[in-house]
Design a protein around this motif. Structure first.
Motif: not given
Length: 318
Positions: A45-46, A49-50, A52, A74-75, A77, A79
């Motif tokens: 997820s990190r 998310k980065d 994007d 992801l949600k 976190d 996104l």
């Protein structure tokens, strides 16, 4: 519009179905348990998310449950990908999938071969600014198998592209387990070259004909693809490191209509592997960590053995 592809390295869920790799059978001595699973989801997820991306193609997802768990992480976190799909018509051990912020018209499996040795390709159709975009998520056979197996994927993809007809906006992306100039690199390897020098990515899909900057490729022929790796410096063309050597196993290929500077189009010089300091451990990609020994155990650290690849597209109608 940002589009990416990412081999996440074995995202298995915690449900035992009998098909898992040995070290991913849940709740055994290998330590694939709640702690390891949560760490894997959080770490992926990190990265995602980065990045994007508006649309991200994924490889090595075990199940719809694993994909939903990643979507949920992801949600949490920050996104949200509302639209998801996995190619699960065939119960292969790992599958290709998709996360998207953009709704799609349809998504379906494209059968490569009926043997479980072949994973399905995921075909997804989008409608963007009244233009159709067809996206094909691939995960071809690894180098454990000969080139003839990867050619099977290329032929299935080419056949479907021909069925769609001329002048379509098409992106084929994923882990092709093929260098952008595979025809050069595999010739020395007899166990791979069982096709008299013919390769899936270069010859069947036609990328061998367009080895130049994107600004000079408007003559790309029908049913042939341009490999976006040619649109960046050679030293940046990689998504994988094997024994210290950088390799480009992951590719983004596009059809000619995405280079014609009309409507939906590739944004030149935007192709890149997604590089962040936390994705490295020394000179190597910080892959998911497992102990060595008779029983390999999950350390609940690391990310994936691949880097994601990202490209941008413009959606102007001017």
């Amino acid at each position: 519009m940002k589009i990416s592809t990412y081999n996440v390295e074995n995202l298995f869920d915690l449900k035992k179905n009998g098909y898992e790799y040995k070290e991913y059978i849940p709740y055994t001595n290998s330590g694939w348990n709640d702690k390891a699973y949560k760490a894997k989801l959080k770490n992926l997820s990190r990265v995602i998310k980065d990045i994007d991306a508006d649309i991200i193609a994924l490889q090595e997802i075990e199940s719809l449950q694993a994909l939903k768990d990643l979507q949920f992480q992801l949600k949490r976190d920050g996104l949200y990908y509302q639209y998801i799909k996995i190619a699960d018509a065939k119960d292969t051990v790992i599958k290709v999938a998709l996360l998207s912020k953009i709704p799609f018209v349809y998504a379906k499996d494209l059968v490569v071969g009926y043997s479980y040795a072949f994973r399905d390709i995921l075909e997804v159709k989008f409608k963007i600014n009244n233009e159709n975009l067809y996206l094909f998520v691939n995960h071809w056979k690894s180098k454990a198998g000969p080139e003839s197996m990867r050619i099977a994927y290329a032929k299935a993809l080419k056949k479907r592209v021909q069925e769609l007809g001329k002048n379509k906006n098409i992106i084929a992306l994923g882990d092709f387990n093929s260098h952008y100039e595979e025809y050069k690199t595999f010739k020395r390897k007899r166990k791979l070259n069982d096709t008299d020098g013919i390769t899936g990515i270069n010859h069947i899909l036609g990328t061998i004909n367009y080895q130049q900057n994107a600004s000079n490729t408007t003559h790309t022929k029908e049913n042939e693809f341009y490999n976006l790796w040619y649109d960046t410096q050679e030293e940046k063309r990689y998504s994988y490191i094997y024994r210290g050597k950088k390799e480009a196993l992951d590719n983004i290929l596009i059809s000619a209509s995405l280079l014609d500077e009309k409507g939906l189009d590739y944004k030149q010089n935007s192709i890149t592997s997604f590089v962040k300091p936390y994705l490295y451990k020394g000179k190597y990609i910080y892959r998911w960590q497992m102990s060595k020994g008779k029983i390999r155990k999950h350390k609940a650290k690391g990310y994936s053995d691949h880097l994601a690849v990202v490209a941008e597209f413009t959606t102007n109608t001017n």
